[in-house]
Write an enzyme that holds these catalytic residues in place. Structure first.
Site, PDB file in Angstrom:
ATOM      1  CE  LYS A  44       1.734  11.425   6.701  1.00 50.82           C
ATOM      2  NZ  LYS A  44       2.439  12.565   6.056  1.00 50.82           N
TER       3      LYS A  44
ATOM      4  CD  GLU B 243     -10.616   6.776  -0.908  1.00 48.08           C
ATOM      5  OE1 GLU B 243     -10.589   7.435  -1.953  1.00 48.08           O
ATOM      6  OE2 GLU B 243     -10.151   7.191   0.185  1.00 48.08           O
TER       7      GLU B 243
ATOM      8  N   GLY C  60       2.855  10.781   1.747  1.00 53.57           N
ATOM      9  CA  GLY C  60       2.346   9.463   1.409  1.00 53.57           C
ATOM     10  C   GLY C  60       3.058   8.821   0.250  1.00 53.57           C
ATOM     11  NE  ARG C  61       3.909  13.644  -3.937  1.00 54.05           N
ATOM     12  CZ  ARG C  61       3.126  14.461  -3.238  1.00 54.05           C
ATOM     13  NH1 ARG C  61       2.065  13.979  -2.604  1.00 54.05           N
ATOM     14  NH2 ARG C  61       3.383  15.750  -3.159  1.00 54.05           N
TER      15      ARG C  61
ATOM     16  CD  GLU D 207      -0.747  12.637  -4.279  1.00 54.23           C
ATOM     17  OE1 GLU D 207      -1.917  12.194  -4.398  1.00 54.23           O
ATOM     18  OE2 GLU D 207       0.068  12.186  -3.448  1.00 54.23           O
TER      19      GLU D 207
ATOM     20  CG  HIS E  47       2.466  -7.142 -29.575  1.00 52.80           C
ATOM     21  ND1 HIS E  47       2.613  -7.757 -30.802  1.00 52.80           N
ATOM     22  CD2 HIS E  47       3.581  -7.479 -28.871  1.00 52.80           C
ATOM     23  CE1 HIS E  47       3.734  -8.451 -30.831  1.00 52.80           C
ATOM     24  NE2 HIS E  47       4.348  -8.302 -29.665  1.00 52.80           N
TER      25      HIS E  47
ATOM     26  CE  LYS F 266      -8.105  12.459   0.254  1.00 51.40           C
ATOM     27  NZ  LYS F 266      -7.004  12.481   1.249  1.00 51.40           N
TER      28      LYS F 266
END
Length: 552
Positions: free
Chosen positions: A209, A215, A270-271, A356, A387, A515
């Site tokens: 955005k 990253e 974002g999510r 978040e 398992h 950050k």
């Protein structure tokens, strides 16, 4: 005032919890033949069953009353109306507008946002069609056949999950284009995606955005260097990039052509962004029709959530169960187990969506919360998890609510394997509730002829206490429409939980702290710049990293 101050509705829930204390789930079923009917809901061929949760029909009535006391219907209406419910950033939360099926106007700051959404969707469709049809050419004139999505958080988790579900087996596709996802700044992630790739036919979709996400931009820069090393630099490399961002100027400065920059809006978090141009990778990998059907499914859940009274509102009711477990019952964990291999990444997606959004300790008004908010969320797909983590669920010291997500019909049937899968999910939910008491274990061993002294020795180890709560979600099948419904269901549940907690589910200031602290440490680790501003432990760790780095 404190957003979560004591209230009559809350006190009624606490009193009710005390009245339920000591009553097992099996006893609650025995006492009420109508329990399943009262604590389940069918919607559009879905069936949600929370009758194995430690609550009753009276509990649900008290929870609905508390939700009204917390003004939940008004918060739902405000979200769909585009009001600025993200109070700390003074923004709407309008991801639902991105999947709106009609063109009814929806104003943000006096401007209708729907025409702009339709324009972006048309560009997404055109780009996806070009790429899938081999009409998008790279710098050498060869068609693009491989796309790598560069993003992190919501720009990665949602689109990757959807592609995992909808793309299907490779042999069943005829479009000839592959999509990979790279999120981590760890160089191994990008290196593996590039291994064997042909630069002349590779495209990168950069999703950020701000177009400053550390990253994502570092991976994009490394991708550009990889292309330049093989194809040469210059403006021609722009054919190998598409950007999705609110910072078009930065994308163009990076080298993306203006026509290949798709906008994002600040009213989409974002999510929640997979419904926006951040979902371009979905349209590329699965086709525009699948993306449109995904959105239509989500819109159907939106309409149900917006228009249905709370006592029959599926997202609201499931959120009330979650709220009861987290706040009234004090359960600090929640396990999600999809019985669908295609949904293997769902727990990771939900971790971002839920934690978040609601992993906060400050109320909307700035006051600290006096009660727990979102519990930890984790999980793995079944039957694999049977398992592994199910040993802990059945015999561990923590009674943790489990949510089973089970598509009934297989997308690609093989013999009777889907029946085995579904039966295992049902059996696990039953076993969590009923357990295996000592008397039953002793009787089973005796029936097998085991000696009494061996029974005394071995029986305690086989006991499962039971009385472990769970919810079962049965959906007809797992296709684009049903997946859209599922994701929107979880979005709305998360919003409802935040409204009940009294927090803002649409900011994420905790993410920003890490950050900010990383910036000076990058210089310290990479360049040896003094890290005097860090604590003693961090300074010592930096020194050791520098020592090891010099040995290469």
């Amino acid at each position: 005032m404190n957003e979560i101050a004591p209230s009559p509705g809350w006190q009624a829930l606490i009193d009710h919890r005390r009245a339920l204390a000591g009553r097992s789930l099996t006893a609650l079923f025995a006492a009420n033949p109508q329990r399943f009917a009262q604590l389940s809901l069918a919607w559009d061929d879905w069936l949600a069953d929370w009758s194995k949760q430690r609550l009753t029909a009276e509990t649900m009535a008290l929870l609905v009353a508390y939700a009204r006391e917390r003004n939940l219907p008004a918060w739902i209406a405000a979200m769909f109306a585009g009001e600025k419910i993200n109070l700390s950033e003074q923004r709407p939360a309008l991801h639902t507008a991105l999947r709106q099926q009609g063109d009814a106007p929806l104003a943000v700051d006096g401007a209708d946002v729907i025409p702009a959404i339709r324009t972006v969707q048309a560009r997404m469709r055109m780009l996806a069609t070009q790429l899938r049809g081999g009409a998008r050419l790279g710098a050498t004139g060869r068609p693009i056949r491989y796309a790598i999505n560069l993003g992190i958080g919501g720009s990665h988790l949602g689109p990757r999950l959807v592609c995992d579900v909808l793309a299907g087996p490779r042999a069943g596709r005829g479009d000839g284009i592959d999509v990979a996802f790279v999120s981590n700044v760890d160089p191994e992630h990008l290196s593996r995606a590039l291994a064997g790739a042909d630069p002349a036919t590779t495209l990168f979709v950069v999703v950020s955005k701000s177009f400053t996400t550390q990253e994502t931009l570092k991976n994009a820069t490394s991708a550009r260097e990889w292309l330049a090393a093989q194809l040469g630099g210059g403006p021609a490399l722009g054919a190998h990039f598409i950007a999705v961002t609110a910072n078009a100027a930065a994308a163009r400065a990076f080298g993306v052509a203006g026509t290949d920059v798709l906008p994002m809006w600040d009213w989409v978090g974002g999510r929640f962004s997979l419904w926006s141009a951040a979902g371009l990778a979905i349209a590329i990998r699965c086709g525009w029709e699948s993306f449109a059907e995904l959105s239509a499914g989500a819109a159907a859940m939106d309409a149900h959530f917006r228009d249905t009274p709370l006592p029959r509102n599926l997202p609201a009711l499931l959120a009330l169960v979650d709220f009861w477990n987290a706040q009234a019952s004090g359960m600090g964990q929640r396990v999600v187990v999809p019985y669908a291999h295609a949904l293997s990444r769902l727990p990771a997606y939900l971790q971002q969506l839920v934690l978040e959004s609601n992993g906060k300790s400050v109320m909307r008004d700035g006051a600290p919360s006096s009660r727990p908010t979102a519990p930890a969320l984790w999980g793995e797909p079944g039957t694999d998890s049977q398992h592994a983590l199910f040993q802990w669920l059945h015999q561990g010291m923590h009674a943790v609510p489990v949510e089973f997500i089970v598509p009934v019909r297989a997308a690609h049937p093989l013999s009777d394997q889907q029946a085995l899968l579904v039966a295992n999910a049902l059996a696990q939910a039953q076993a969590l509730m009923t357990g295996r008491p000592l008397a039953a274990v002793r009787a089973q061993l005796a029936a097998k002829g085991v000696a009494p002294d061996a029974i005394d020795r071995d029986a305690p180890h086989r006991v499962c206490p039971g009385d472990r709560p769970s919810t079962m979600l049965l959906l007809p099948e797992l296709n684009a429409r049903r997946l859209g419904q599922l994701l929107a269901l979880y979005e709305h549940r998360t919003f409802v939980e935040g409204a009940l907690y009294g927090i803002n589910s649409f900011d994420q200031w905790g993410v920003e702290l890490g950050k900010a602290l990383a910036e000076p440490l990058i210089a310290a680790v990479r360049d040896g710049v003094d890290s005097a501003g860090a604590d003693a432990s961090t300074r010592s760790l930096v020194a050791h990293v520098r020592t090891l780095s010099r040995r290469v």
